[in-house]
Design a protein around this motif. Structure first.
Motif, PDB file in Angstrom:
ATOM      1  N   ASP A 146      34.174 -72.565 -20.555  1.00  0.00           N
ATOM      2  CA  ASP A 146      35.249 -73.539 -20.361  1.00  0.00           C
ATOM      3  C   ASP A 146      36.253 -73.075 -19.314  1.00  0.00           C
ATOM      4  OD1 ASP A 146      34.120 -75.188 -22.290  1.00  0.00           O
ATOM      5  OD2 ASP A 146      35.359 -74.374 -23.910  1.00  0.00           O
ATOM      6  N   GLU A 147      36.579 -71.802 -19.329  1.00  0.00           N
ATOM      7  CA  GLU A 147      37.543 -71.249 -18.379  1.00  0.00           C
ATOM      8  C   GLU A 147      36.869 -70.564 -17.192  1.00  0.00           C
ATOM      9  OE1 GLU A 147      40.863 -71.634 -18.421  1.00  0.00           O
ATOM     10  OE2 GLU A 147      40.629 -72.885 -20.199  1.00  0.00           O
ATOM     11  N   ASN A 148      35.542 -70.525 -17.181  1.00  0.00           N
ATOM     12  CA  ASN A 148      34.763 -69.880 -16.117  1.00  0.00           C
ATOM     13  C   ASN A 148      35.200 -68.424 -15.914  1.00  0.00           C
ATOM     14  OD1 ASN A 148      32.724 -69.801 -14.178  1.00  0.00           O
ATOM     15  ND2 ASN A 148      34.164 -70.245 -12.534  1.00  0.00           N
ATOM     16  N   THR A 149      35.317 -67.697 -16.998  1.00  0.00           N
ATOM     17  CA  THR A 149      35.756 -66.307 -16.949  1.00  0.00           C
ATOM     18  C   THR A 149      34.581 -65.375 -17.237  1.00  0.00           C
ATOM     19  OG1 THR A 149      37.956 -66.930 -17.683  1.00  0.00           O
ATOM     20  CG2 THR A 149      37.370 -64.622 -17.884  1.00  0.00           C
ATOM     21  N   SER A 150      34.446 -64.366 -16.396  1.00  0.00           N
ATOM     22  CA  SER A 150      33.335 -63.425 -16.518  1.00  0.00           C
ATOM     23  C   SER A 150      33.820 -62.020 -16.826  1.00  0.00           C
ATOM     24  CB  SER A 150      32.546 -63.373 -15.201  1.00  0.00           C
ATOM     25  OG  SER A 150      31.938 -64.606 -14.934  1.00  0.00           O
ATOM     26  N   LEU A 151      32.948 -61.272 -17.455  1.00  0.00           N
ATOM     27  CA  LEU A 151      33.126 -59.835 -17.576  1.00  0.00           C
ATOM     28  C   LEU A 151      32.592 -59.250 -16.277  1.00  0.00           C
ATOM     29  CD1 LEU A 151      33.789 -57.286 -19.241  1.00  0.00           C
ATOM     30  CD2 LEU A 151      31.422 -57.333 -20.031  1.00  0.00           C
ATOM     31  N   ARG A 152      33.394 -58.446 -15.622  1.00  0.00           N
ATOM     32  CA  ARG A 152      33.045 -57.899 -14.305  1.00  0.00           C
ATOM     33  C   ARG A 152      32.743 -56.417 -14.441  1.00  0.00           C
ATOM     34  NH1 ARG A 152      36.746 -55.622 -10.333  1.00  0.00           N
ATOM     35  NH2 ARG A 152      38.465 -56.385 -11.606  1.00  0.00           N
ATOM     36  N   ILE A 153      31.583 -56.027 -13.924  1.00  0.00           N
ATOM     37  CA  ILE A 153      31.196 -54.619 -13.877  1.00  0.00           C
ATOM     38  C   ILE A 153      30.877 -54.299 -12.425  1.00  0.00           C
ATOM     39  CG2 ILE A 153      29.573 -52.876 -14.694  1.00  0.00           C
ATOM     40  CD1 ILE A 153      29.089 -54.741 -17.129  1.00  0.00           C
ATOM     41  N   ASP A 154      31.680 -53.443 -11.793  1.00  0.00           N
ATOM     42  CA  ASP A 154      31.526 -53.127 -10.366  1.00  0.00           C
ATOM     43  C   ASP A 154      31.373 -51.630 -10.154  1.00  0.00           C
ATOM     44  OD1 ASP A 154      31.852 -55.772  -9.579  1.00  0.00           O
ATOM     45  OD2 ASP A 154      33.993 -55.559  -9.174  1.00  0.00           O
ATOM     46  N   TYR A 155      30.591 -51.304  -9.149  1.00  0.00           N
ATOM     47  CA  TYR A 155      30.498 -49.920  -8.678  1.00  0.00           C
ATOM     48  C   TYR A 155      30.757 -49.952  -7.185  1.00  0.00           C
ATOM     49  CZ  TYR A 155      28.908 -45.304  -7.427  1.00  0.00           C
ATOM     50  OH  TYR A 155      28.855 -44.026  -6.926  1.00  0.00           O
ATOM     51  N   ALA A 156      31.687 -49.128  -6.728  1.00  0.00           N
ATOM     52  CA  ALA A 156      32.059 -49.109  -5.313  1.00  0.00           C
ATOM     53  C   ALA A 156      32.102 -47.691  -4.788  1.00  0.00           C
ATOM     54  CB  ALA A 156      33.427 -49.760  -5.121  1.00  0.00           C
ATOM     55  N   VAL A 157      31.793 -47.549  -3.507  1.00  0.00           N
ATOM     56  CA  VAL A 157      31.884 -46.254  -2.846  1.00  0.00           C
ATOM     57  C   VAL A 157      32.878 -46.365  -1.695  1.00  0.00           C
ATOM     58  CG1 VAL A 157      29.574 -45.475  -3.477  1.00  0.00           C
ATOM     59  CG2 VAL A 157      29.890 -46.746  -1.363  1.00  0.00           C
ATOM     60  N   GLY A 158      33.585 -45.269  -1.491  1.00  0.00           N
ATOM     61  CA  GLY A 158      34.515 -45.168  -0.386  1.00  0.00           C
ATOM     62  C   GLY A 158      34.130 -43.989   0.484  1.00  0.00           C
ATOM     63  N   ALA A 159      34.963 -43.671   1.431  1.00  0.00           N
ATOM     64  CA  ALA A 159      34.691 -42.552   2.343  1.00  0.00           C
ATOM     65  C   ALA A 159      34.907 -41.214   1.630  1.00  0.00           C
ATOM     66  CB  ALA A 159      35.614 -42.646   3.556  1.00  0.00           C
ATOM     67  N   GLY A 160      34.288 -40.188   2.163  1.00  0.00           N
ATOM     68  CA  GLY A 160      34.498 -38.837   1.648  1.00  0.00           C
ATOM     69  C   GLY A 160      33.897 -38.590   0.281  1.00  0.00           C
ATOM     70  N   GLY A 161      32.848 -39.336  -0.067  1.00  0.00           N
ATOM     71  CA  GLY A 161      32.187 -39.127  -1.343  1.00  0.00           C
ATOM     72  C   GLY A 161      32.919 -39.701  -2.541  1.00  0.00           C
ATOM     73  N   GLN A 162      33.950 -40.501  -2.321  1.00  0.00           N
ATOM     74  CA  GLN A 162      34.674 -41.093  -3.429  1.00  0.00           C
ATOM     75  C   GLN A 162      33.948 -42.337  -3.930  1.00  0.00           C
ATOM     76  OE1 GLN A 162      38.999 -41.182  -3.222  1.00  0.00           O
ATOM     77  NE2 GLN A 162      38.807 -40.296  -1.190  1.00  0.00           N
ATOM     78  N   SER A 163      34.100 -42.628  -5.211  1.00  0.00           N
ATOM     79  CA  SER A 163      33.486 -43.818  -5.786  1.00  0.00           C
ATOM     80  C   SER A 163      34.251 -44.220  -7.031  1.00  0.00           C
ATOM     81  CB  SER A 163      32.018 -43.574  -6.120  1.00  0.00           C
ATOM     82  OG  SER A 163      31.897 -42.576  -7.113  1.00  0.00           O
ATOM     83  N   GLY A 164      33.956 -45.414  -7.504  1.00  0.00           N
ATOM     84  CA  GLY A 164      34.614 -45.891  -8.706  1.00  0.00           C
ATOM     85  C   GLY A 164      33.734 -46.868  -9.454  1.00  0.00           C
ATOM     86  N   PHE A 165      33.886 -46.870 -10.767  1.00  0.00           N
ATOM     87  CA  PHE A 165      33.172 -47.765 -11.663  1.00  0.00           C
ATOM     88  C   PHE A 165      34.233 -48.569 -12.403  1.00  0.00           C
ATOM     89  CE2 PHE A 165      31.064 -48.586 -15.782  1.00  0.00           C
ATOM     90  CZ  PHE A 165      29.959 -49.270 -15.321  1.00  0.00           C
ATOM     91  N   TYR A 166      34.133 -49.895 -12.382  1.00  0.00           N
ATOM     92  CA  TYR A 166      35.192 -50.744 -12.911  1.00  0.00           C
ATOM     93  C   TYR A 166      34.620 -51.775 -13.882  1.00  0.00           C
ATOM     94  CZ  TYR A 166      37.143 -48.791  -8.674  1.00  0.00           C
ATOM     95  OH  TYR A 166      37.528 -47.925  -7.687  1.00  0.00           O
TER      96      TYR A 166
END
Length: 173
Positions: A146-166
């Motif tokens: 009804d509200e078009n809301t999702s559970l979001r699971i993201d994995y991202a990488v940045g420079a210098g070997g940095q990364s994040g899981f959200y």
């Protein structure tokens, strides 16, 4: 503050625009001012919003001498994912983020995203180290139709070997 919001959904927009401009002053032991502009555009590719292209440009500038925690910062799940929030701070932040979201089947969707941020003291001091690129992939699970809301699971990488899981509800922007 000036705000214009024509998005069709606050948490998971697929159409419309968002623009916010703010200017604030802090007059205390650290006198400084902060100006921020945030522009987002959402395009639905198709009638059922199964494919969405989203873009964001954000600019934050600080004049004066703010305390450490009030500097502009990169990272987290909203400002160029793939970096620890606040790992890079300075008086100016300029960023561009792009994201493509697609509903695959049933309630499962995917996203791919990327962007670049510049974090710098002043324009004349921009160097290669000022640029913070990112890229990532995400999985979406529609939890509220009804509200078009999702559970979001993201994995991202940045420079210098940095990364994040959200993991979060709603989109990053």
């Amino acid at each position: 503050i000036y705000l214009h919001d024509s998005r069709n959904n606050i948490l998971s927009p697929s159409k419309g625009n968002y623009f916010e401009f703010s200017n604030s002053f802090n007059l205390s032991s650290s006198n400084y001012s902060k100006t921020a502009a945030d522009y987002r555009r959402y395009l639905s590719l198709g009638e059922d919003d199964a494919h969405v292209f989203a873009g964001r440009f954000y600019q934050e500038s600080i004049w004066g001498n703010p305390p450490f925690y009030d500097y502009a910062k990169v990272g987290g799940d909203e400002y160029v994912r793939g970096y620890y929030l606040g790992r890079f701070r300075d008086k100016n932040l300029s960023l561009l983020q792009l994201e493509y979201r697609a509903l695959l089947f049933w309630k499962i969707g995917v996203a791919t995203f990327g962007g670049v941020a510049m974090i710098y003291d002043k324009i004349s001091n921009i160097q290669n180290e000022s640029f913070k690129p990112n890229a990532g992939l995400g999985l979406r699970f529609l939890v509220d139709e009804d509200e078009n809301t999702s559970l979001r699971i993201d994995y991202a990488v940045g420079a210098g070997g940095q990364s994040g899981f959200y993991i979060s509800f709603g989109e990053s922007f």
